[in-house]
Design a protein around this motif. Structure first.
Motif, PDB file in Angstrom:
ATOM      1  N   MET A  57       9.537  12.176  72.509  1.00 57.14           N
ATOM      2  CA  MET A  57       8.683  12.667  71.452  1.00 57.14           C
ATOM      3  C   MET A  57       9.388  13.829  70.746  1.00 57.14           C
ATOM      4  SD  MET A  57       4.779  14.181  71.302  1.00 57.14           S
ATOM      5  CE  MET A  57       4.358  13.635  72.889  1.00 57.14           C
ATOM      6  N   PRO A  58       9.439  13.800  69.414  1.00 57.54           N
ATOM      7  CA  PRO A  58      10.097  14.878  68.666  1.00 57.54           C
ATOM      8  C   PRO A  58       9.370  16.212  68.825  1.00 57.54           C
ATOM      9  CG  PRO A  58       9.760  12.953  67.270  1.00 57.54           C
ATOM     10  CD  PRO A  58       9.014  12.710  68.544  1.00 57.54           C
ATOM     11  N   THR A  59      10.118  17.279  68.673  1.00 58.02           N
ATOM     12  CA  THR A  59       9.530  18.614  68.760  1.00 58.02           C
ATOM     13  C   THR A  59       8.673  18.892  67.528  1.00 58.02           C
ATOM     14  OG1 THR A  59      11.360  19.679  67.613  1.00 58.02           O
ATOM     15  CG2 THR A  59      11.565  19.453  70.022  1.00 58.02           C
ATOM     16  N   GLU A  60       7.825  19.895  67.637  1.00 54.03           N
ATOM     17  CA  GLU A  60       6.991  20.306  66.508  1.00 54.03           C
ATOM     18  C   GLU A  60       7.866  20.741  65.330  1.00 54.03           C
ATOM     19  OE1 GLU A  60       3.777  23.776  65.541  1.00 54.03           O
ATOM     20  OE2 GLU A  60       3.681  22.836  67.514  1.00 54.03           O
ATOM     21  N   GLU A  61       8.970  21.401  65.622  1.00 51.48           N
ATOM     22  CA  GLU A  61       9.891  21.833  64.567  1.00 51.48           C
ATOM     23  C   GLU A  61      10.454  20.620  63.822  1.00 51.48           C
ATOM     24  OE1 GLU A  61      14.218  23.941  63.843  1.00 51.48           O
ATOM     25  OE2 GLU A  61      13.515  23.654  65.889  1.00 51.48           O
ATOM     26  N   TYR A  62      10.852  19.587  64.569  1.00 51.43           N
ATOM     27  CA  TYR A  62      11.398  18.389  63.939  1.00 51.43           C
ATOM     28  C   TYR A  62      10.339  17.730  63.056  1.00 51.43           C
ATOM     29  CZ  TYR A  62      13.933  14.035  63.291  1.00 51.43           C
ATOM     30  OH  TYR A  62      14.571  12.961  62.733  1.00 51.43           O
TER      31      TYR A  62
ATOM     32  N   LEU B 163      13.251   7.661  49.763  1.00 50.66           N
ATOM     33  CA  LEU B 163      14.306   7.769  50.770  1.00 50.66           C
ATOM     34  C   LEU B 163      14.007   6.745  51.847  1.00 50.66           C
ATOM     35  CD1 LEU B 163      14.799  11.619  51.398  1.00 50.66           C
ATOM     36  CD2 LEU B 163      16.342  10.063  50.187  1.00 50.66           C
ATOM     37  N   ALA B 164      15.043   6.217  52.456  1.00 48.69           N
ATOM     38  CA  ALA B 164      14.875   5.369  53.633  1.00 48.69           C
ATOM     39  C   ALA B 164      14.680   6.286  54.838  1.00 48.69           C
ATOM     40  CB  ALA B 164      16.097   4.480  53.825  1.00 48.69           C
ATOM     41  N   TYR B 165      14.124   5.749  55.906  1.00 42.22           N
ATOM     42  CA  TYR B 165      13.917   6.532  57.121  1.00 42.22           C
ATOM     43  C   TYR B 165      15.228   7.171  57.586  1.00 42.22           C
ATOM     44  CZ  TYR B 165       9.370   4.246  57.375  1.00 42.22           C
ATOM     45  OH  TYR B 165       8.103   3.809  57.089  1.00 42.22           O
ATOM     46  N   GLY B 166      16.299   6.415  57.556  1.00 39.62           N
ATOM     47  CA  GLY B 166      17.601   6.942  57.955  1.00 39.62           C
ATOM     48  C   GLY B 166      18.115   8.005  57.006  1.00 39.62           C
ATOM     49  N   ASP B 167      17.766   7.905  55.720  1.00 39.82           N
ATOM     50  CA  ASP B 167      18.157   8.926  54.748  1.00 39.82           C
ATOM     51  C   ASP B 167      17.527  10.265  55.099  1.00 39.82           C
ATOM     52  OD1 ASP B 167      19.517   6.989  53.228  1.00 39.82           O
ATOM     53  OD2 ASP B 167      17.826   6.711  51.847  1.00 39.82           O
ATOM     54  N   VAL B 168      16.268  10.228  55.523  1.00 38.62           N
ATOM     55  CA  VAL B 168      15.580  11.467  55.899  1.00 38.62           C
ATOM     56  C   VAL B 168      16.304  12.111  57.071  1.00 38.62           C
ATOM     57  CG1 VAL B 168      13.430  12.487  56.754  1.00 38.62           C
ATOM     58  CG2 VAL B 168      13.349  10.684  55.006  1.00 38.62           C
TER      59      VAL B 168
ATOM     60  N   GLY C  60      20.237  16.050  59.111  1.00 43.07           N
ATOM     61  CA  GLY C  60      21.358  16.180  60.031  1.00 43.07           C
ATOM     62  C   GLY C  60      20.917  16.108  61.476  1.00 43.07           C
ATOM     63  N   ASP C  61      19.805  15.373  61.706  1.00 45.45           N
ATOM     64  CA  ASP C  61      19.217  15.328  63.039  1.00 45.45           C
ATOM     65  C   ASP C  61      18.374  14.066  63.184  1.00 45.45           C
ATOM     66  OD1 ASP C  61      18.426  16.151  65.580  1.00 45.45           O
ATOM     67  OD2 ASP C  61      17.042  17.678  64.855  1.00 45.45           O
ATOM     68  N   GLY C  62      18.422  13.465  64.369  1.00 43.64           N
ATOM     69  CA  GLY C  62      17.597  12.300  64.644  1.00 43.64           C
ATOM     70  C   GLY C  62      18.119  11.051  63.960  1.00 43.64           C
ATOM     71  N   GLY C  63      17.256  10.073  63.885  1.00 47.75           N
ATOM     72  CA  GLY C  63      17.609   8.801  63.271  1.00 47.75           C
ATOM     73  C   GLY C  63      16.373   8.165  62.679  1.00 47.75           C
ATOM     74  N   PRO C  64      16.516   6.941  62.153  1.00 49.52           N
ATOM     75  CA  PRO C  64      15.384   6.279  61.500  1.00 49.52           C
ATOM     76  C   PRO C  64      14.173   6.100  62.405  1.00 49.52           C
ATOM     77  CG  PRO C  64      17.383   4.927  61.321  1.00 49.52           C
ATOM     78  CD  PRO C  64      17.727   6.151  62.090  1.00 49.52           C
TER      79      PRO C  64
ATOM     80  N   GLN D  33      13.186   8.012  64.916  1.00 54.99           N
ATOM     81  CA  GLN D  33      12.500   9.288  65.101  1.00 54.99           C
ATOM     82  C   GLN D  33      11.686   9.644  63.851  1.00 54.99           C
ATOM     83  OE1 GLN D  33      15.725   8.789  65.867  1.00 54.99           O
ATOM     84  NE2 GLN D  33      15.850   9.248  68.047  1.00 54.99           N
ATOM     85  N   VAL D  34      12.286   9.430  62.684  1.00 61.55           N
ATOM     86  CA  VAL D  34      11.576   9.699  61.435  1.00 61.55           C
ATOM     87  C   VAL D  34      10.367   8.772  61.321  1.00 61.55           C
ATOM     88  CG1 VAL D  34      11.736   9.618  58.910  1.00 61.55           C
ATOM     89  CG2 VAL D  34      13.608  10.619  60.260  1.00 61.55           C
ATOM     90  N   GLY D  35      10.536   7.510  61.656  1.00 62.93           N
ATOM     91  CA  GLY D  35       9.424   6.565  61.620  1.00 62.93           C
ATOM     92  C   GLY D  35       8.300   6.976  62.546  1.00 62.93           C
ATOM     93  N   TRP D  36       8.652   7.472  63.717  1.00 62.75           N
ATOM     94  CA  TRP D  36       7.627   7.929  64.663  1.00 62.75           C
ATOM     95  C   TRP D  36       6.853   9.091  64.069  1.00 62.75           C
ATOM     96  CZ3 TRP D  36       5.843  12.127  67.223  1.00 62.75           C
ATOM     97  CH2 TRP D  36       4.974  11.899  68.287  1.00 62.75           C
ATOM     98  N   VAL D  37       7.571  10.051  63.496  1.00 66.00           N
ATOM     99  CA  VAL D  37       6.907  11.203  62.871  1.00 66.00           C
ATOM    100  C   VAL D  37       5.983  10.728  61.760  1.00 66.00           C
ATOM    101  CG1 VAL D  37       7.256  13.277  61.459  1.00 66.00           C
ATOM    102  CG2 VAL D  37       8.714  12.873  63.468  1.00 66.00           C
TER     103      VAL D  37
END
Length: 108
Positions: A1-6, A23-28, A33-37, A39-43
């Motif tokens: 699970m990502p941190t609150e900061e992320y 933006l694509a999930y991977g673009d975010v 400069g952190d995580g991947g698609p 992780q962004v999708g989960w958020v």
């Protein structure tokens, strides 16, 4: 699970995407400069309701399937370019470069 900061960082980037751009999930993740698609999708799936979630799409330009087509309706209303007849966002034309846009450019 990502941190609150992320989570906050992802949501901040999504809030910055101007209308008519995506933006694509991977673009975010790359922008951060952190995580991947994934992780962004989960958020986005857990916390994205308060930001313009429809402006984050799959790398191939497919908008989110959820919300009974609401993403497509919102993207089209904002003037986001699509590739027809596929119904996918035209990623080369719509991908946000990360630069702020001004009212003089027609976007806030």
């Amino acid at each position: 699970m990502p941190t609150e900061e992320y989570v906050e960082r992802v949501l901040s980037v999504v809030e910055s995407i101007p209308p008519g751009a995506v933006l694509a999930y991977g673009d975010v993740a790359e922008y951060l400069g952190d995580g991947g698609p994934r992780q962004v999708g989960w958020v986005m799936s857990h916390y994205g309701g308060s930001v313009p979630w429809w402006r984050v799409v799959r790398a191939d330009g497919r908008p989110a399937d959820c919300h009974a087509g609401e993403a497509v309706r919102r993207l089209r209303a904002e003037g986001t370019p699509f590739r027809e007849p596929s119904g996918r966002v035209d990623m080369p034309a719509a991908r946000w470069d990360g630069a702020p846009r001004t009212l003089a450019q027609g976007l806030s």
